[in-house]
Design an enzyme around this catalytic site. Structure first.
Site, PDB file in Angstrom:
ATOM      1  N   ARG A  90      -2.214  -2.975 -18.275  1.00 50.66           N
ATOM      2  CA  ARG A  90      -3.462  -2.217 -18.237  1.00 50.66           C
ATOM      3  C   ARG A  90      -3.320  -1.121 -17.197  1.00 50.66           C
ATOM      4  O   ARG A  90      -3.072  -1.379 -16.021  1.00 50.66           O
ATOM      5  CB  ARG A  90      -4.640  -3.116 -17.860  1.00 50.66           C
ATOM      6  CG  ARG A  90      -4.830  -4.278 -18.802  1.00 50.66           C
ATOM      7  CD  ARG A  90      -6.211  -4.853 -18.701  1.00 50.66           C
ATOM      8  NE  ARG A  90      -7.137  -4.073 -19.485  1.00 50.66           N
ATOM      9  CZ  ARG A  90      -7.291  -4.200 -20.795  1.00 50.66           C
ATOM     10  NH1 ARG A  90      -6.608  -5.085 -21.476  1.00 50.66           N
ATOM     11  NH2 ARG A  90      -8.143  -3.438 -21.441  1.00 50.66           N
ATOM     12  N   THR A  98      -4.284   5.646 -21.903  1.00 47.96           N
ATOM     13  CA  THR A  98      -4.112   4.318 -21.334  1.00 47.96           C
ATOM     14  C   THR A  98      -2.659   3.929 -21.583  1.00 47.96           C
ATOM     15  O   THR A  98      -1.958   4.567 -22.375  1.00 47.96           O
ATOM     16  CB  THR A  98      -5.006   3.265 -22.020  1.00 47.96           C
ATOM     17  OG1 THR A  98      -4.705   3.279 -23.417  1.00 47.96           O
ATOM     18  CG2 THR A  98      -6.482   3.567 -21.821  1.00 47.96           C
ATOM     19  N   TYR A 111       0.841  -1.207   0.000  1.00 46.57           N
ATOM     20  CA  TYR A 111       0.000   0.000   0.000  1.00 46.57           C
ATOM     21  C   TYR A 111       0.864   1.241   0.000  1.00 46.57           C
ATOM     22  O   TYR A 111       1.867   1.306   0.714  1.00 46.57           O
ATOM     23  CB  TYR A 111      -0.927   0.023   1.229  1.00 46.57           C
ATOM     24  CG  TYR A 111      -2.371  -0.085   0.798  1.00 46.57           C
ATOM     25  CD1 TYR A 111      -2.977   0.997   0.159  1.00 46.57           C
ATOM     26  CD2 TYR A 111      -3.094  -1.249   0.959  1.00 46.57           C
ATOM     27  CE1 TYR A 111      -4.287   0.899  -0.292  1.00 46.57           C
ATOM     28  CE2 TYR A 111      -4.393  -1.354   0.509  1.00 46.57           C
ATOM     29  CZ  TYR A 111      -4.993  -0.273  -0.121  1.00 46.57           C
ATOM     30  OH  TYR A 111      -6.272  -0.363  -0.580  1.00 46.57           O
ATOM     31  N   GLU A 151      -0.615   4.881  -0.537  1.00 47.06           N
ATOM     32  CA  GLU A 151      -1.420   6.083  -0.816  1.00 47.06           C
ATOM     33  C   GLU A 151      -0.557   7.327  -0.699  1.00 47.06           C
ATOM     34  O   GLU A 151       0.251   7.454   0.229  1.00 47.06           O
ATOM     35  CB  GLU A 151      -2.590   6.170   0.166  1.00 47.06           C
ATOM     36  CG  GLU A 151      -3.718   5.236  -0.207  1.00 47.06           C
ATOM     37  CD  GLU A 151      -4.908   5.320   0.744  1.00 47.06           C
ATOM     38  OE1 GLU A 151      -4.856   6.097   1.714  1.00 47.06           O
ATOM     39  OE2 GLU A 151      -5.875   4.593   0.503  1.00 47.06           O
ATOM     40  N   ASP A 155      -6.984  13.132 -25.339  1.00 52.94           N
ATOM     41  CA  ASP A 155      -7.014  11.750 -24.848  1.00 52.94           C
ATOM     42  C   ASP A 155      -6.380  10.880 -25.926  1.00 52.94           C
ATOM     43  O   ASP A 155      -6.986  10.586 -26.951  1.00 52.94           O
ATOM     44  CB  ASP A 155      -8.466  11.346 -24.581  1.00 52.94           C
ATOM     45  CG  ASP A 155      -8.608   9.891 -24.149  1.00 52.94           C
ATOM     46  OD1 ASP A 155      -7.609   9.148 -24.212  1.00 52.94           O
ATOM     47  OD2 ASP A 155      -9.725   9.502 -23.766  1.00 52.94           O
ATOM     48  N   LYS A 171      -2.544   0.042 -24.813  1.00 52.11           N
ATOM     49  CA  LYS A 171      -2.949  -0.075 -26.215  1.00 52.11           C
ATOM     50  C   LYS A 171      -1.685  -0.007 -27.088  1.00 52.11           C
ATOM     51  O   LYS A 171      -0.826  -0.885 -26.954  1.00 52.11           O
ATOM     52  CB  LYS A 171      -4.005   0.983 -26.522  1.00 52.11           C
ATOM     53  CG  LYS A 171      -5.282   0.751 -25.685  1.00 52.11           C
ATOM     54  CD  LYS A 171      -6.380   1.754 -25.939  1.00 52.11           C
ATOM     55  CE  LYS A 171      -7.547   1.498 -24.984  1.00 52.11           C
ATOM     56  NZ  LYS A 171      -8.613   2.504 -25.116  1.00 52.11           N
TER      57      LYS A 171
HETATM   58  C1  LIG Z   1      -9.611   2.915 -24.304  1.00 45.19           C
HETATM   59  C2  LIG Z   1      -9.958   4.350 -24.151  1.00 45.19           C
HETATM   60  C3  LIG Z   1     -10.275   4.917 -22.917  1.00 45.19           C
HETATM   61  C4  LIG Z   1     -10.556   4.111 -21.670  1.00 45.19           C
HETATM   62  O1  LIG Z   1      -9.655   3.249 -21.251  1.00 45.19           O
HETATM   63  P1  LIG Z   1     -10.026   2.044 -20.249  1.00 45.19           P
HETATM   64  O2  LIG Z   1      -8.685   1.634 -19.813  1.00 45.19           O
HETATM   65  O3  LIG Z   1     -10.768   1.048 -21.045  1.00 45.19           O
HETATM   66  O4  LIG Z   1     -10.858   2.626 -19.138  1.00 45.19           O
HETATM   67  C5  LIG Z   1     -10.465   6.281 -22.839  1.00 45.19           C
HETATM   68  N1  LIG Z   1     -10.381   7.050 -23.934  1.00 45.19           N
HETATM   69  C6  LIG Z   1     -10.118   6.543 -25.154  1.00 45.19           C
HETATM   70  C7  LIG Z   1     -10.029   7.458 -26.321  1.00 45.19           C
HETATM   71  C8  LIG Z   1      -9.908   5.176 -25.306  1.00 45.19           C
HETATM   72  O5  LIG Z   1      -9.664   4.680 -26.518  1.00 45.19           O
END
Ligand SMILES: *Cc1c(COP(=O)(O)O)cnc(C)c1O
Length: 417
Positions: free
Chosen positions: A234, A225, A53, A55, A199, A228
């Protein structure tokens, strides 16, 4: 103390994990948000760091015993800033959605106006779509893509922003096959007094590898993220200007989350190191080359792509001209060993659960070392299945050829068995 390994402790879960491993090894994975993490990333994310932990933030924790955790998180932060040229990084968000939610918490009050690309046009749930908390707790205005070109119409975005004056303007997508003009978004945000949030969840690896322009010079905040195109575990990450560092950090913890997932932080640090190596630049460029090769092959076969092609890792196709729906196409392709998404296309006349399109991308096949020749071959298989999706013999033949191809290109992170 009796401490058996997974196979002994839980044969059911062990067998399912091994089966999933074999599936990932033996099929062609075209879901554009998926990838193969390296063995080093997997190893870091499976460590005893999960036991701790912590925090708070490095040097400012609410628990004792942080000597190694602080070093790990500090490395991850420094690597993120160096890789993306950012002034500040928060590596604690549990995933992309919580990263975005933290940005709302940092800058908005419930009921404030926010603006993003609508989900059916390629945006993400967390950019203000009505079923998401971001559409329920905020007054969300959604922009669309142009009905003819399927591109973002920056004049239309500006007009909508001037009318509604949002607090946050989101750029980013899950199904947009073209590049974003981040400078244009920043100019619009500045005109209406909005914070500009880029994003880059889907394209973070392309940005890191120089295969897509970076939003970092233009955006107030960049969310992503890590699993990807970036090929990490993750997780999520927020990059921002120093001026917003405090607001972002407080929004993530204690605003939204408790203890950070330290095993994930370590694996993110590993992925960021991998992404800073010269080979990753080659990878990112090859992802785009492979997507373009697939697009050329589809267009040569007369299969229509949304926006007429791609300049990133992703393609969106209207399959209804082949007399099937997106879902039927995705199901037939899976039985041929090719796994992708059914997906809405802009202005789709069909319902989201059985839409007109399929969405596919090249991040995972490129991680296996596949190049343009393999990308074109895959596109030919897809074309054949779309034109004869009920031909079981054809599907079985392609399934065999797919396994053969997969054997030639072993996937990172997967031990042969
Ligand atoms: C995949 C994605 C997210 C969210 O990610 P998670 O890890 O699935 O919560 C947010 N914004 C965009 C543009 C994404 O492609």
């Amino acid at each position: 103390m009796y401490d058996p390994d997974l196979a002994l402790a839980d044969p059911e879960i062990h067998a399912l994990v091994r089966s999933e491993e074999r599936r990932q090894a033996e099929c062609i994975r075209l879901i554009p948000s998926e990838n193969y993490a390296s063995r080093a990333v997997l190893e870091a994310s499976g460590t005893i760091l999960t036991n701790k932990y912590s925090e708070g933030y490095p040097e400012k924790r609410y628990y004792q015993g942080q000597i190694y955790i602080d070093a790990i998180e500090t490395l991850a932060i420094h690597r993120a800033c160096a890789l993306f040229g950012a002034e500040h990084a928060n590596v604690q968000p549990y995933s992309g959605s919580p990263a975005n939610l933290a940005v709302y918490l940092a800058f908005c009050q419930p009921g404030d106006v926010v603006m993003g690309l609508s989900l059916p046009h390629g945006g993400h749930l967390t950019h203000g779509w009505n079923v998401s908390i971001t559409g329920k707790y905020f007054k969300s205005v959604q922009y669309s893509v142009d009905p003819v070109t399927h591109l973002i119409d920056y004049d239309a975005v500006r007009a909508l922003a001037k009318e509604h004056r949002p607090k946050l303007l989101f750029a980013g997508a899950t199904a947009y096959p073209r590049q974003f003009d981040f400078a244009a978004f920043a100019a619009i945000a500045a005109e209406v007094g909005a914070r500009f949030v880029a994003d880059i969840a889907h394209i973070a690896g392309l940005v890191a590898g120089g295969a897509h322009p970076s939003p970092v010079p233009y955006a107030d905040v960049v969310t992503t993220t890590t699993h990807k195109t970036l090929r990490g575990p993750r997780g999520g990450m927020i990059l921002c200007k120093s001026a917003f560092a405090k607001a972002i950090d407080r929004a993530v913890f204690p605003g939204l989350q408790g203890g950070p997932h330290n095993h994930t932080t370590a694996a993110i640090a590993v992925a960021l190191r991998e992404a800073s190596l010269p080979a990753f630049k080659v990878y990112a460029e090859q992802v785009v080359k492979n997507a373009k090769a697939m697009a050329e092959e589809f267009l040569a076969q007369g299969l229509p792509l949304i926006s007429g092609g791609t300049d990133n890792h992703l393609l969106l196709m209207d399959v209804t001209g082949c007399d099937i729906t997106g879902k039927q196409a995705a199901v037939a392709l899976e039985s041929a060993g090719i796994v992708l998404n059914y997906n809405t296309i802009p202005y789709d006349p069909r319902k989201p659960f059985d839409p007109s399109g399929i969405r596919m991308g090249t991040p995972a096949i490129t991680s296996r070392g596949m190049r343009e020749d393999q990308a074109r071959q895959i596109a030919r298989w897809i074309g054949a299945v779309l034109r004869a999706s009920a031909d079981e013999t054809l599907l079985a033949t392609i399934r065999h050829e797919v396994v053969e191809l997969c054997r030639q290109f072993p996937a990172p992170g997967i031990v042969a068995h």
